[in-house]
Design an enzyme around this catalytic site. Structure first.
Site, PDB file in Angstrom:
ATOM      1  N   GLU A 274      -6.685 -14.423   6.907  1.00 26.89           N
ATOM      2  CA  GLU A 274      -7.620 -13.384   7.350  1.00 26.89           C
ATOM      3  C   GLU A 274      -8.920 -13.969   7.910  1.00 26.89           C
ATOM      4  O   GLU A 274     -10.019 -13.560   7.552  1.00 26.89           O
ATOM      5  CB  GLU A 274      -7.925 -12.419   6.192  1.00 26.89           C
ATOM      6  CG  GLU A 274      -6.687 -11.679   5.717  1.00 26.89           C
ATOM      7  CD  GLU A 274      -6.964 -10.562   4.724  1.00 26.89           C
ATOM      8  OE1 GLU A 274      -7.906 -10.695   3.935  1.00 26.89           O
ATOM      9  OE2 GLU A 274      -6.222  -9.567   4.754  1.00 26.89           O
ATOM     10  N   ASP A 347       0.546  -6.796  -0.201  1.00 24.85           N
ATOM     11  CA  ASP A 347      -0.858  -6.785  -0.647  1.00 24.85           C
ATOM     12  C   ASP A 347      -1.150  -5.679  -1.660  1.00 24.85           C
ATOM     13  O   ASP A 347      -1.731  -4.662  -1.290  1.00 24.85           O
ATOM     14  CB  ASP A 347      -1.775  -6.614   0.584  1.00 24.85           C
ATOM     15  CG  ASP A 347      -3.233  -6.866   0.241  1.00 24.85           C
ATOM     16  OD1 ASP A 347      -3.501  -7.365  -0.845  1.00 24.85           O
ATOM     17  OD2 ASP A 347      -4.095  -6.552   1.087  1.00 24.85           O
ATOM     18  N   GLU A 375      -7.697  -1.073  -5.092  1.00 24.67           N
ATOM     19  CA  GLU A 375      -7.894  -1.006  -3.647  1.00 24.67           C
ATOM     20  C   GLU A 375      -6.963   0.012  -2.991  1.00 24.67           C
ATOM     21  O   GLU A 375      -7.383   0.757  -2.108  1.00 24.67           O
ATOM     22  CB  GLU A 375      -7.670  -2.399  -3.041  1.00 24.67           C
ATOM     23  CG  GLU A 375      -7.729  -2.428  -1.536  1.00 24.67           C
ATOM     24  CD  GLU A 375      -7.583  -3.831  -0.952  1.00 24.67           C
ATOM     25  OE1 GLU A 375      -7.522  -4.810  -1.717  1.00 24.67           O
ATOM     26  OE2 GLU A 375      -7.521  -3.931   0.294  1.00 24.67           O
TER      27      GLU A 375
END
Ligand code: GCV
Length: 718
Positions: A274, A347, A375
């Protein structure tokens, strides 16, 4: 009159008639965590700030038993206990807390108090031996130096960098104590998207203060490092791990850190992921980068946690990339490197299969990374008990060394000569009064620690312990609330991403549904993952017609997942692209099954409100009201998810929502206008187009005021 008022009046009447009165507990903001019901019997202060004195003081203040407690560091080391294990020896009139080290006795003291609080003290003579499964039971804070927290939903970072090193918040010690009480012994205090500033002398002085506070509680500090630090703060023109100047930079920096913090744990690294820099920038491998740091740490006993969370925009299937990059490096990492692998291959989705890497790198020290912050599971807005998700991963068999080589066994090091082992969890903690944003999210901090100590504990046991310590031991409270917690992960999957759907949330904020969204990176687009079209829905990862990801698993997992007939239905759309009218095992079409699963999720979320209302007499008003308000929002969000996903998929399936499901309350068009932070639509491609804005990673707080409103069909007056 609304049902809540009716209920309160009804309860009062019942209590008055039956004559039995439940005393309403005093209000609390939840800051005292699972120590809430620990009754103080003395206000003694510790004699000094040492592990020994703290252990004695916890007993002096909180032990209510008649038996005398003796705390003993063993003269003759007991190999069976290792560094952190302990033994509680109960005999008549005495309890002995024994360990090889002072920190072992402190863990023993917290273990003893836990038994006291959960009414589990043995009646007669008995010896209880406890040894942790993992050597490093680590926290990862994604905390930035400006006190924002990436994917944090509980306020600002605990670490007040502006005030440190001079001003020390009492919260630092409270944090260390809470961690020690559940066995967490390592903490990487800064974000893996790391700012190299943390390694400057100015910041290291601040870190030292934290390390000094944490030390008596057995909590070692780790730092996340920016691989490009030699360039950013070292004045070098390269960060190439094989360049002698770079090697020397890290040796010197490591020596500087150990001079300040002699028990420093080591480095946590996100590299070539990332946008983070890494060894591949210089044509080197992850092993080259990790080993260079490992060599710098080795003289001091430090370790490297090197993350395997890597993917790039061009790949056909992001789920395969960690294995593609790390399997060829198996056997090349130094002994003091652990490769840190997220539980699933994408993820931290509500449900993923295990990362195949757990079954593919027999010569590598692998460690599990789980996410405690929610998240993708409703942030601190939704009540989701995460232990069942983590346990599902730990108990999954990789078959790497034959049947029984579960993720737990592999990561505990049962098949390795090198017994170095670790586990890590991305925290859900911030400076909110209740630490975690949602009172019920504290259970995930607690459960993570208990699991890291003992992966065999069941979700039920852990929830039971936590509820009794944090709220009430009354069975009329514990049973229904525990049942609700135990169901909550599956309920979240049902109303967010059932049957193997994944990554269909609103982009950026990762809160709420966004199945229609596209991004300038295809692998950040929900459409890339669900692939809905007139012919069906789901990501084909089979060998014959898809990406071939199923082949990354060992048999029999590989063929089980590859065959649509044998693939578990809760992972169906993860591995297969399935026609809308496909017949599921219960005879329904895929479309109807999807609709009914969402419906079940909504109904269960509505039920939470009713269950919580019944628990009202056992909970103080402050926490009761806070949780109730959030549960109502959660049930509305469940409906929002259902409407958005089903109405969007309906544009392809052209099939009706079954009559026994709630009708939609909003149109697709309305939902697509909802103000959860949305990226501007951009052309597909690998890189950020020139001039495209850098989107902030944090959701704006006001997004929560912009959500669609819903009426709960079973409780229209709410
Ligand atoms: C710290 C996901 C999150 C990022 C996070 C990343 C990681 O992509 O959305 O915020 O960055 O995982 O684990 O490194």
């Amino acid at each position: 009159m609304n049902s809540f008022k009716t209920f309160v009046i009804a309860s009062a009447l019942i209590l008055a008639v039956s004559g039995c009165k439940v005393e309403k507990p005093a209000d609390t903001d939840g800051h005292d965590l699972w120590f809430h019901n620990l009754e103080q019997v003395s206000d003694a202060k510790p004699a000094s700030y040492t592990t020994e004195a703290i252990a004695q003081n916890e007993i002096d203040r909180f032990w209510k038993g008649k038996a005398a407690v003796e705390i003993k560091v063993l003269d003759k080391q007991d190999d069976a206990l290792g560094r952190d294990g302990y033994r509680l020896v109960f005999s008549s009139g005495k309890v002995s807390v024994e360990a090889n080290t002072a920190i072992g006795t402190l863990y023993g003291v917290y273990g003893l108090l836990r038994l006291q609080q959960t009414d589990a003290l043995p009646k007669g003579s008995k010896t209880i031996t406890e040894v942790p499964a993992y050597e490093y039971r680590a926290f990862n804070h994604w905390d930035n130096l400006n006190r924002s927290v990436e994917r944090g939903y509980a306020g600002k970072s605990l670490w007040n960098w502006d005030e440190l090193p001079d001003k020390v918040s009492p919260v630092y010690q409270e944090y260390a104590r809470a961690n020690a009480s559940v066995g967490i012994n390592a903490t990487a205090i800064n974000n893996v998207n790391a700012n190299a500033q943390i390694l400057t002398p100015e910041y290291l002085q601040k870190v030292k203060v934290l390390a000094d506070i944490f030390r008596p509680y057995g909590l070692k500090v780790f730092l996340s490092l920016n691989f490009a630090a030699p360039k950013h703060i070292g004045g070098l023109d390269t960060s190439d791990p094989l360049d002698p100047k770079v090697v020397q930079f890290w040796k010197d920096k490591t020596a500087e850190i150990y001079a300040l913090i002699p028990d420093f744990g080591g480095y946590l690294v996100k590299a070539n992921s990332e946008g983070q820099s890494g060894p591949q920038d210089y044509g080197r491998t992850h092993a080259d980068g990790a080993n260079m740091l490992a060599d710098a740490l080795a003289p001091y006993g430090g370790v490297v946690f090197w993350r395997a969370f890597v993917y790039d925009a061009q790949a056909e299937d992001r789920a395969m990339q960690a294995s593609d990059e790390f399997v060829p490096l198996d056997g090349q990492f130094r002994d003091n490197v652990l490769v840190q692998v997220k539980n699933g291959p994408i993820d931290f989705q509500p449900r993923e299969p295990i990362s195949p890497l757990f079954g593919q790198a027999p010569k590598t020290n692998l460690m599990l990374e789980v996410q405690i912050t929610q998240e993708y599971l409703g942030h601190s807005k939704h009540m989701v008990y995460l232990h069942p998700l983590w346990k599902e991963c730990l108990d999954t068999d990789t078959y790497e060394f034959g049947k029984g080589s579960t993720v737990a066994a592999v990561t505990e090091g049962k098949y390795r000569d090198n017994k170095l082992s670790a586990i890590s969890g991305v925290t859900n903690i911030g400076d909110d009064a209740n630490w975690c944003g949602h009172q019920m999210a504290q259970i995930n901090w607690y459960a993570y620690g208990r699991m890291a100590w003992n992966p065999d504990l069941s979700s039920d046991e852990i929830a039971d312990e936590w509820l009794r310590q944090t709220f009430s031991s009354d069975p009329k409270f514990v049973k229904p609330v525990k049942d609700m917690l135990l169901r909550s992960r599956e309920v979240n999957v049902s109303y967010e991403m059932p049957l193997g759907l994944h990554h269909i949330m609103a982009s950026n904020a990762h809160f709420g549904p966004g199945p229609w969204e596209t991004s300038y990176r295809k692998d950040w687009s929900p459409q890339f993952y669900h692939k809905a079209g007139p012919d069906g829905v789901g990501f084909d990862r089979t060998v014959a017609t898809g990406s071939g990801a199923t082949a990354q698993y060992n048999e029999p997992l590989a063929s089980t997942y590859d065959n649509i007939e044998t693939c578990p239905e809760n992972l169906l759309l993860w591995f297969h692209h399935v026609p809308w009218d496909y017949k599921m095992k219960d005879g329904q079409t895929l479309w109807n099954e999807l609709c009914h699963t969402y419906q079940k999720g909504i109904e269960a979320a509505e039920d939470y409100v009713r269950i919580w209302e019944k628990a009202e007499p056992y909970v103080d008003n402050q926490r009761y009201q806070e949780v109730r308000t959030k549960l109502i929002r959660q049930a509305k969000d469940a409906m929002w998810w259902r409407d958005a996903v089903i109405l969007y998929f309906q544009t392809f399936s052209n099939m009706p929502i079954p009559d026994d499901c709630y009708p939609a309350q909003h149109t697709l068009d309305e939902l697509q206008q909802v103000g959860v932070f949305r990226r501007p639509q951009m052309p597909q491609g690998g890189a950020r187009p020139q001039g495209a804005p850098q989107m902030p990673r944090q959701p704006r707080p006001e997004i929560y005021d912009m959500l669609p409103d819903y009426t709960l069909p079973s409780m229209p007056e709410l």
